[in-house]
Write a protein that holds these residues in place. Structure first.
Motif, mmCIF file in Angstrom:
data_model
loop_
_atom_site.group_PDB
_atom_site.id
_atom_site.type_symbol
_atom_site.label_atom_id
_atom_site.label_comp_id
_atom_site.label_asym_id
_atom_site.label_seq_id
_atom_site.Cartn_x
_atom_site.Cartn_y
_atom_site.Cartn_z
ATOM 1 N N ASN A 1 -3.905 1.433 -2.826
ATOM 2 C CA ASN A 1 -4.438 1.139 -1.745
ATOM 3 C C ASN A 1 -5.368 -0.123 -1.927
ATOM 4 O O ASN A 1 -5.295 -0.717 -3.035
ATOM 5 C CB ASN A 1 -5.610 2.278 -1.240
ATOM 6 N N ALA A 2 -5.991 -0.776 -0.860
ATOM 7 C CA ALA A 2 -6.635 -2.035 -0.936
ATOM 8 C C ALA A 2 -7.531 -1.918 -2.061
ATOM 9 O O ALA A 2 -7.903 -3.106 -2.504
ATOM 10 C CB ALA A 2 -7.202 -2.414 0.370
ATOM 11 N N GLU A 3 -8.542 -1.032 -2.297
ATOM 12 C CA GLU A 3 -9.310 -0.803 -3.309
ATOM 13 C C GLU A 3 -8.846 -1.025 -4.699
ATOM 14 O O GLU A 3 -9.456 -1.304 -5.459
ATOM 15 C CB GLU A 3 -10.071 0.650 -3.120
ATOM 16 N N ASP A 4 -7.613 -0.847 -4.730
ATOM 17 C CA ASP A 4 -6.940 -1.233 -6.187
ATOM 18 C C ASP A 4 -6.824 -2.723 -6.396
ATOM 19 O O ASP A 4 -6.233 -2.917 -7.586
ATOM 20 C CB ASP A 4 -5.635 -0.441 -6.356
ATOM 21 N N ALA B 1 0.712 -1.234 -0.181
ATOM 22 C CA ALA B 1 -0.238 -0.064 -0.078
ATOM 23 C C ALA B 1 0.907 1.241 0.013
ATOM 24 O O ALA B 1 1.909 1.116 0.631
ATOM 25 C CB ALA B 1 -1.100 -0.112 1.279
ATOM 26 N N GLY B 2 0.318 2.299 -0.551
ATOM 27 C CA GLY B 2 1.379 3.449 -0.859
ATOM 28 C C GLY B 2 2.292 3.635 -2.060
ATOM 29 O O GLY B 2 2.813 4.404 -2.402
ATOM 30 N N ASN C 1 0.449 5.625 -5.287
ATOM 31 C CA ASN C 1 -0.324 5.672 -3.888
ATOM 32 C C ASN C 1 -1.361 4.595 -3.972
ATOM 33 O O ASN C 1 -2.630 4.796 -3.702
ATOM 34 C CB ASN C 1 -0.976 6.924 -3.879
ATOM 35 N N SER D 1 -1.483 -4.284 2.753
ATOM 36 C CA SER D 1 -1.457 -3.272 4.098
ATOM 37 C C SER D 1 -0.216 -3.418 4.679
ATOM 38 O O SER D 1 0.423 -4.682 4.959
ATOM 39 C CB SER D 1 -2.426 -2.900 4.408
#
Length: 123
Positions: A86-89, A14-15, A84, A123
Motif C-alpha cells: 500500500n501507499a504507506e510502504d 498497490a496490492g 499486499n 495506486s
C-alpha cells in the motif's frame, strides 16, 4: 569491513508484492544479525524486519506483520518480501548488519548500512 548493497526496488502497484535483496561483502556472514529499515520522505527511519545470524529468530514491525517475510541464504544475501503493498510502504529501504548477540528493532544498534533502494507504491 562490511559492505551492503540493496537491490530490487522500483515502482510497484498497490496490492502487489516486492522482493528486496541485500548482498553482503563480508568474510563471515553468519556472525551478523541482519535487518531491514525504511524511511519515507519527511519521516524517521523505521524498523521493518530482522533476522538472527542463524535465521532461527525473526522480528517484524506491526505494519508489515502477516504480509512479509525475511530470510538469508548461504551466499551472503538477505531478502525481504512484502505482499499486499500500500501507499504507506513507499520508502527507501535499507539493509543493516550488526554483530550483537541478538537482532533488535533499534536502528542505533546496527553498525553497518547499505545505501538504500527506493520503493514506490502506486495506486
Amino acid at each position: 569491513q562490511v559492505q551492503l548493497v540493496e537491490s530490487g526496488g522500483g515502482l510497484v502497484q498497490a496490492g502487489g508484492s516486492l522482493r528486496l535483496s541485500c548482498a553482503a561483502s563480508v568474510r563471515t556472514f553468519t556472525i551478523y544479525d541482519m535487518a531491514w529499515f525504511r524511511q519515507a520522505p519527511g519521516k524517521e527511519r523505521e524498523f521493518v524486519a530482522a533476522i538472527s545470524r542463524t535465521g532461527g529468530t525473526t522480528l517484524f514491525a506491526d505494519s508489515v506483520k502477516g504480509r512479509s517475510g525475511i530470510s538469508r541464504d548461504y551466499w551472503k544475501t538477505l531478502y525481504l518480501e512484502i505482499d499486499n503493498l500500500n501507499a504507506e510502504d513507499t520508502a527507501t529501504y535499507y539493509c543493516a548488519a550488526d554483530d550483537r548477540a541478538v537482532p533488535t528493532r533499534v536502528a542505533a544498534d546496527y553498525n553497518y548500512w547499505g545505501q538504500g533502494t527506493q520503493v514506490t507504491v502506486s495506486s
